[in-house]
Motif scaffolding. Structure first.
Motif, PDB file in Angstrom:
ATOM      1  N   ARG A 108       0.825  -1.194   0.000  1.00 39.64           N
ATOM      2  CA  ARG A 108       0.000   0.000   0.000  1.00 39.64           C
ATOM      3  C   ARG A 108       0.871   1.260   0.000  1.00 39.64           C
ATOM      4  N   SER A 148     -10.050  -3.900   9.451  1.00 39.17           N
ATOM      5  CA  SER A 148     -10.112  -3.420   8.073  1.00 39.17           C
ATOM      6  C   SER A 148     -10.661  -4.518   7.174  1.00 39.17           C
ATOM      7  N   GLN A 195     -11.572  -5.190   2.788  1.00 38.27           N
ATOM      8  CA  GLN A 195     -11.387  -4.679   1.430  1.00 38.27           C
ATOM      9  C   GLN A 195     -12.373  -5.361   0.499  1.00 38.27           C
ATOM     10  N   ASP A 245     -11.361  -0.183  -5.976  1.00 35.39           N
ATOM     11  CA  ASP A 245     -11.379  -1.051  -4.808  1.00 35.39           C
ATOM     12  C   ASP A 245     -11.779  -0.219  -3.604  1.00 35.39           C
ATOM     13  N   LEU A 260     -11.564   0.025   0.545  1.00 38.39           N
ATOM     14  CA  LEU A 260     -10.980  -0.385   1.819  1.00 38.39           C
ATOM     15  C   LEU A 260     -11.711   0.349   2.932  1.00 38.39           C
TER      16      LEU A 260
END
Length: 802
Positions: A39, A84, A86, A215, A217
C-alpha cells in the motif's frame, strides 16, 4: 497531488486523495507487513488531478483532512477496536461519454460502524499508437447513482439536481479518503471525455482500451458504546477517540446531546470535539461540536434526526495525547405524537379498490415507549398529521404512491406523507411529485408551503421555512392563489424513506389561517425516465450486476437528461429532409435492377430489389420524431438491411467472376447463409461483412488470372469495358468504402449515408458483367420452351466476354 472534499453545515466530510495515505496507516494494525508495504508503494506511485464541481465554499474544509484523521496517521498504540476489510469489483472498459449509458457504474455497500472509507482507483490503458493520455472523470455519491452533466446540457423544468462530487485522473493509481462514511450503498461512476461525433466502424480501425477498477478499503469499529436515551454514559478520552451510537426511533422530533461534568486532568473546561452523523457525497451535513469553553457542559440540538436508524457519535480529545479527558454523555429524545386518520375511515374510502391497500398503511400508534422513558409522549400535543400512502409497484423502477384519503393542509401542524423508496432498487429512476389546489380552495393571502426531505420529515414550519432537517437539505415548494400547481422532479433519489411535509401559512395575517382547510391533490410517481424521454429519445434500462437503472438515449440533435435540450436539435423540416435523403437515395438501386434484368442476371436483380426495399423502410423507421414510419419491428428491418447490403456486394463480385451457373448459385446460397450467421453474432462488426467479400474478390481475381493465362491476353479483353465500366465502378466502390469507414459523423450522417447508398447502387450497375452471348435481352422467350436442353450447351467458350 491534489485534495478534494465536500461538506456543508457545521461539519464537512474529510476527504483526501493521492498521497494522503490515511487509510493504509489506519489499517496497519490489522494487515500484514507485506500488505502495508504494498500500500505504501501504491501511495508513492499514485498520480492524479483531483477536481470538484459545484462545491462552492467547501474547499476550505478539505484542509481539515489530516486533522480529522490524525489519530489514524500518528504513531500510537494499536487500537484493537478497529478492523479493516477490502472489497473489489471486476474492472470495466471505459467509453467516451455521449449519454449516461456511456458511464461505467460500480456499486459498493459500506458496512455499519465504518470510520474510514478509502477508494483505490486504478486506471490503465493499452499499448499502441492509438493510445494517448486521456482524462478520466470519476464521480462518487451515496445512496444513488450520481447525476452528471459532462456536456453542460439543460435539465427539464422543475428538476432539482445536486452538484456532483468528482475526481479527474490520468492512468495510474489514485486514492480518495472519506472519514465516517454513511453505511449503505455507495456508487462510483467513471467515463472518458465526451466522444467525438465521428461514427466508428467496429473492428476497422484499432482502438485503445482504457480499463478502470475501483477497490474499497474500509476501517470499522467492532466495539461501539450504546448511548441510551436519558441514561448517562461516562467516557474517558486519552489516546483514541470514543465511538458511540444512539438509535433514533420513528416519530422523533428532536435529539439533544449533552456532555456533562467534563474535566481535563481535574481542571475545568471541556477540550472535546463531538462529531455527530455520517458523511455523504455530494452533500454532507455532519454536525461538529467543539467544546473548548470554560463551562463543564456542552450541548447540541438536532431537529428532525433521521428516523429508524443508528446515529454515529465520535468524541475526540483536543487536549493532547497524554492528557485524559473525562465526561458524561447524555442523550434525550423528544417524541412527536402523530395524529392519524382513523383506520375505519381509510377502509371505507378504499372499499372500491381492487387491491389490498391495508398492507401499505403506516403504523397508527407508534411505540412511544421507545422514544423516551420520561418524555410523556402520550400527554404531548400532536405535532404532525399522518396520511398513509400505500406503495404500488407497477414495473421495474416504476412505483405509484396514492394516498387513501384526501390530503388536507392546516396551519396548526404539518401534514406528512411518507414514500417508501428504501428497497435498494428505487434509486435508478426519477421521483415525480406534483401538487395542485383548486382555485376556490385557497385565499389570496394564504400559502401552502411544502418540504420534501429524506430520512425524516421537516416539522418546523412555525419557526423557519429553510426546509432543512438535522442532516438533509430538503426541496422547498409552495402553492398559492397565483401558483396553484407545482412539480418537483428528483433524478435518482437516494435510497431511503422520503417525506412530503405540507402546512398552511398566512404571512400577513396568521389568524386568518387558524380555521382554514385547504385540500391538496397529489400525484406521486417513481418512473424510469421523465416523460419516457419525449418524442426524440428512448428510455433504456441499464444494468450493473444486479442493480438496474434507467437513462435516456437522444436522437435528432436533442440532448440532456430527458432529451429536452434543443440547442442543437433538428427542426421538423430538417428531419423530413433527412428522412427523404436516406429513403429516396435507395431508389438508385433501380439502375442495377434494370441492368441485371436486361442482362439476364435475375438472381442478382432480386437481391438488389430486396436491399432497396428493406433499406428504404429501415431508414424510414430509424428516424426520430415525426418523420418516422415502421412497417415491421425495428430490429427486423435493421437485420434485413444489413443482410441485403452484404449479400448485394457478395453477388456482384461473384457475378463478375463469371463462374459456371451451378457453382455460382451454390456460392450465392452459401454466402447468404454465412452472412446470416455472422450478422446474428454481431451485425455491426465490419469483418463480418468484409470477410466474405474479400473471399469473393479472391475468387474473382483467381478466375480472371486463370483466363488471362489461358488466353494469353488481358481479361476482360475490351479496353472499352475497362474505361467505361470497370474503372468507374471500382472508383465508386472505393469512394463508398472510404465514406462508410472514415467520413461519417453524427452531424453529416444523413448526407454521407445517402451518398453511400447511391455509390453502392451505382457501382453495382457499372460492375455487372455483360449479357452472355448466347442469351438475348430479357431472355424470356427462349428460356421458357428450352426445358432441360439449355444445360447441354454450357461450354467454356460461351463465357467469353467481348
Amino acid at each position: 497531488m491534489g485534495r478534494a472534499g465536500a461538506g456543508t453545515g457545521t461539519g464537512g466530510a474529510a476527504v483526501g486523495s493521492g498521497g494522503g495515505g490515511a487509510a493504509a496507516a489506519a489499517a496497519a494494525s490489522s494487515v500484514p507487513a507485506c500488505r502495508r508495504r504494498r500500500r505504501q508503494k501504491e501511495r508513492s506511485e499514485a498520480v492524479g488531478v483531483i477536481g470538484q464541481k459545484g462545491l462552492g465554499g467547501l474547499a476550505p474544509q478539505v484542509e481539515g483532512v489530516l486533522g480529522t484523521l490524525a489519530w489514524l496517521t500518528a504513531p500510537s498504540p494499536t487500537d484493537a477496536r478497529l478492523v479493516s476489510e477490502q472489497f473489489s469489483q471486476s474492472p470495466q472498459k471505459l467509453a467516451f461519454y455521449s449519454w449516461y449509458g456511456s458511464t461505467r457504474l460500480f456499486r459498493f455497500r459500506v458496512p455499519p460502524d465504518t470510520v474510514l472509507l478509502r477508494w483505490l482507483l486504478q486506471a490503465s490503458q493499452g499499448s499502441g499508437p492509438s493510445c494517448t493520455n486521456v482524462e478520466i472523470t470519476v464521480y462518487f455519491r451515496y445512496g444513488a447513482p450520481p447525476v452528471i452533466n459532462p456536456l453542460g446540457t439543460s435539465f427539464p423544468d422543475n428538476t432539482s439536481v445536486q452538484p456532483s462530487f468528482l475526481v479527474k485522473m490520468l492512468h495510474g493509481n489514485t486514492s480518495i479518503n472519506i472519514s465516517h462514511p454513511a453505511p449503505g450503498d455507495w456508487f462510483v461512476a467513471a467515463h472518458l471525455p465526451p466522444s467525438s461525433q465521428k461514427i466508428e466502424v467496429k473492428g476497422f480501425i484499432p482502438t485503445c482500451a482504457y480499463v478502470f477498477q475501483p477497490d474499497m478499503l474500509v476501517v470499522r469499529v467492532v466495539e461501539v458504546s450504546i448511548l441510551e436515551p436519558d441514561v448517562p454514559l461516562p467516557q474517558t478520552l486519552l489516546h483514541h477517540p470514543s465511538y458511540l451510537k444512539i438509535f433514533v426511533p420513528e416519530y422523533t422530533q428532536e435529539l439533544r446531546l449533552e456532555l456533562q461534568g467534563c474535566a481535563s486532568n481535574g481542571s475545568l473546561g471541556c477540550p472535546v470535539r463531538l462529531t455527530v452523523g455520517s458523511a455523504t457525497l455530494p452533500g454532507n451535513f455532519r454536525k461538529v461540536l467543539t467544546c473548548t469553553g470554560p463551562t463543564q457542559d456542552c450541548r447540541l440540538l438536532l431537529p428532525s434526526p433521521p428516523w429508524g436508524r443508528w446515529l454515529q457519535v465520535t468524541a475526540k480529545s483536543l487536549a493532547g495525547p497524554l492528557v485524559s479527558v473525562a465526561f458524561t454523555a447524555v442523550a434525550a429524545l423528544t417524541a412527536c405524537r402523530p395524529w392519524s386518520v382513523s383506520f375505519q375511515h381509510l377502509l371505507q374510502n378504499s372499499a372500491n379498490q381492487s387491491r389490498n391497500a391495508s398492507t401499505g398503511l403506516l403504523p397508527l400508534s407508534p411505540s412511544y415507549q421507545e422514544l423516551d422513558r420520561s418524555s410523556g409522549a402520550g400527554d404531548s400535543p400532536f405535532c404532525l398529521r399522518n396520511y398513509p400512502v400505500p406503495r404500488e409497484d407497477l414495473d421495474v423502477v416504476s412505483v405509484r404512491f396514492r394516498p387513501l384519503d384526501q390530503v388536507s393542509v392546516q396551519s396548526d401542524m404539518p401534514s406528512v406523507l411518507r414514500l417508501y423508496l428504501n428497497t435498494g432498487m428505487d434509486s435508478g429512476g426519477s421521483l415525480i411529485i406534483s401538487l395542485q389546489v383548486n382555485k376556490t380552495a385557497i385565499a389570496n393571502n394564504t400559502l401552502v408551503v411544502v418540504c420534501v426531505t429524506a430520512a425524516s420529515p421537516f416539522l418546523s414550519f412555525n419557526d423557519s421555512l429553510n426546509c432543512t432537517t438535522a442532516f438533509f437539505q430538503g426541496y422547498p415548494l409552495s402553492l398559492s392563489a397565483s401558483s396553484r400547481k407545482t412539480t418537483l422532479v428528483i433524478p435518482y433519489p437516494e435510497t431511503d424513506n422520503w417525506y412530503l411535509s405540507l402546512q398552511l401559512v398566512c404571512p400577513e395575517s396568521p389568524k386568518e389561517c387558524e380555521q382554514a382547510l385547504v385540500p391538496v391533490e397529489t400525484t406521486l410517481y417513481l418512473v424510469p425516465c421523465l416523460n419516457d424521454c419525449g418524442p426524440y429519445g428512448q428510455c433504456l434500462l441499464l444494468r450493473t450486476h444486479s442493480y438496474l437503472y434507467a437513462g435516456c438515449s437522444c436522437k435528432a440533435g436533442w440532448r440532456g437528461w430527458s432529451c429536452t435540450d434543443n440547442s442543437t436539435a433538428q427542426t421538423v423540416a430538417q428531419q423530413k429532409v433527412a428522412t427523404l435523403l436516406l429513403t429516396l437515395s435507395n431508389l438508385l438501386f433501380l439502375a442495377p435492377i434494370t441492368v441485371s434484368v436486361h442482362r439476364s442476371h435475375l438472381v442478382e436483380a432480386s437481391v438488389y430489389a430486396y436491399t432497396m426495399f428493406f433499406s428504404t423502410f429501415y431508414h424510414a423507421c430509424d428516424q426520430p420524431g415525426e418523420a418516422v414510419l415502421c412497417i415491421l419491428n425495428y430490429d427486423t428491418l435493421q437485420y434485413c438491411d444489413f443482410l441485403g447490403s452484404g449479400v448485394s456486394i457478395w453477388v456482384t463480385i461473384l457475378c463478375m467472376a463469371r463462374l459456371k451457373a451451378a457453382l455460382k448459385y451454390v456460392l450465392f446460397l452459401l454466402g447468404t447463409l454465412v452472412f446470416a450467421m455472422s450478422l446474428q453474432m454481431d451485425r455491426r462488426a465490419v469483418w463480418n461483412t468484409m470477410g466474405p467479400c474479400l473471399f469473393a474478390i479472391v475468387v474473382m481475381v483467381t478466375m480472371w488470372v486463370y483466363r488471362c493465362g489461358r488466353r494469353r491476353h488481358c481479361y476482360p479483353t475490351s479496353w472499352q469495358r475497362w474505361i467505361f465500366y470497370l474503372l468507374p465502378g471500382i472508383s465508386m466502390a472505393t469512394m463508398a468504402i472510404t465514406i462508410y469507414t472514415s467520413m461519417m459523423t453524427s452531424d453529416n450522417y444523413y448526407y454521407t449515408h445517402s451518398i453511400w447508398h447511391m455509390l453502392l447502387a451505382g457501382s453495382a450497375a457499372f460492375l455487372l458483367p455483360p449479357r452472355e452471348q448466347h442469351t438475348d435481352p430479357w431472355a424470356c422467350s427462349q428460356k421458357l420452351p428450352c426445358h432441360y436442353e439449355i444445360c447441354k450447351n454450357h461450354r467454356e467458350e460461351l463465357y467469353t466476354v467481348t
